[in-house]
Design an enzyme around this catalytic site. Sequence first.
Site, PDB file in Angstrom:
ATOM      1  N   ARG A  88      -0.496  -1.885   6.462  1.00 14.35           N
ATOM      2  CA  ARG A  88      -1.692  -2.095   5.642  1.00 14.35           C
ATOM      3  C   ARG A  88      -1.579  -1.303   4.352  1.00 14.35           C
ATOM      4  NH1 ARG A  88      -6.348  -1.158  10.302  1.00 14.35           N
ATOM      5  NH2 ARG A  88      -5.809  -2.963  11.613  1.00 14.35           N
TER       6      ARG A  88
ATOM      7  N   ASP B   2      -3.890   0.065   0.915  1.00 17.80           N
ATOM      8  CA  ASP B   2      -5.261   0.348   0.500  1.00 17.80           C
ATOM      9  C   ASP B   2      -5.628  -0.427  -0.762  1.00 17.80           C
ATOM     10  OD1 ASP B   2      -5.634   2.195   2.568  1.00 17.80           O
ATOM     11  OD2 ASP B   2      -4.744   3.805   1.389  1.00 17.80           O
TER      12      ASP B   2
ATOM     13  N   TYR C 132       8.221   2.567   0.430  1.00 17.65           N
ATOM     14  CA  TYR C 132       7.276   2.511  -0.680  1.00 17.65           C
ATOM     15  C   TYR C 132       7.925   3.146  -1.913  1.00 17.65           C
ATOM     16  CZ  TYR C 132       3.157   1.476   2.267  1.00 17.65           C
ATOM     17  OH  TYR C 132       2.242   0.898   3.108  1.00 17.65           O
TER      18      TYR C 132
ATOM     19  N   ARG D 144       0.207   8.877  -1.472  1.00 19.07           N
ATOM     20  CA  ARG D 144      -0.598   9.300  -2.624  1.00 19.07           C
ATOM     21  C   ARG D 144      -0.913  10.794  -2.553  1.00 19.07           C
ATOM     22  NH1 ARG D 144      -5.529   5.454  -2.357  1.00 19.07           N
ATOM     23  NH2 ARG D 144      -6.238   6.803  -4.057  1.00 19.07           N
TER      24      ARG D 144
END
Length: 262
Positions: free
Chosen positions: A49, A51, A109, A196
């Site tokens: 998932r 955000d 990522y 993040r």
Amino acid sequence: MKIAIGIEYHGAHFQGWQSQPNGAGVQDALERAIALVAGEQVRLHAAGRTDSGVHALMQVAHFETSIVRPLNAWVRGSNAHLPPWVRVLWASEVADDFHARFSARARSYQYVLYNHPVAPASQHGRVGWYHRPLAVAAMQQAMQTLLGEHDFSAFRASECQASSPVRTLSQAALKAQGRYLIFHFQANAFLQHQIRNMVGALVYVGQGKLDVSAFAELLQHRDRRLAPPTFMPDGLYFTGVQYEAAWQLPPCSADWDAFNTD
């Protein structure tokens, strides 16, 4: 039959991957489009998932259907019913025991940070931004402390629902490319906001607010309250999933830094 698909999307136009009551999730847009091709409702299951505001260059998901279509029909037909900021890149028939999430061995990522006094107008919503020069070498050194299996509670969102904060980070690298700093992370899985939060702390290292040893101590203390704030979502990209070759899937990774960053 079970179909796996590769997906690209611009996250600024969605409220994250997961289906939302108002239909504003990436999952919602794709399920609506695929249902029009299939002539029946489908349910997508994704490798991971993302955000709200987070992008994907290569997300992988699967769905089951009783309808037989040529593989290119799932691609072209779905894209004909999708908004321009989300695209199906490929479709592949997979075995019944394949699962986009549970069959994944690792996820990757990239975080793209524009490091310049003026924020980039043409890249608005697509990259993170920091206005002062950053010490890249110190940030690279700090990133090496993240490698391996750790309790990442210091970089975990307070609302994270994962059953365990332990993750195994197999890759953590940073390179400067012109005005851009490109962070690359690969792990078996990630916690909510983990990347993040790590980037936010690494920017503190780059500013000189944290030295490498203090950054390492954040990880050891396992206390989110001691760590710097969460960094903006704009520059975060889901870039790929690693599966066993036996699944015979098309390429499941794509790098942001392959794009022109002059």
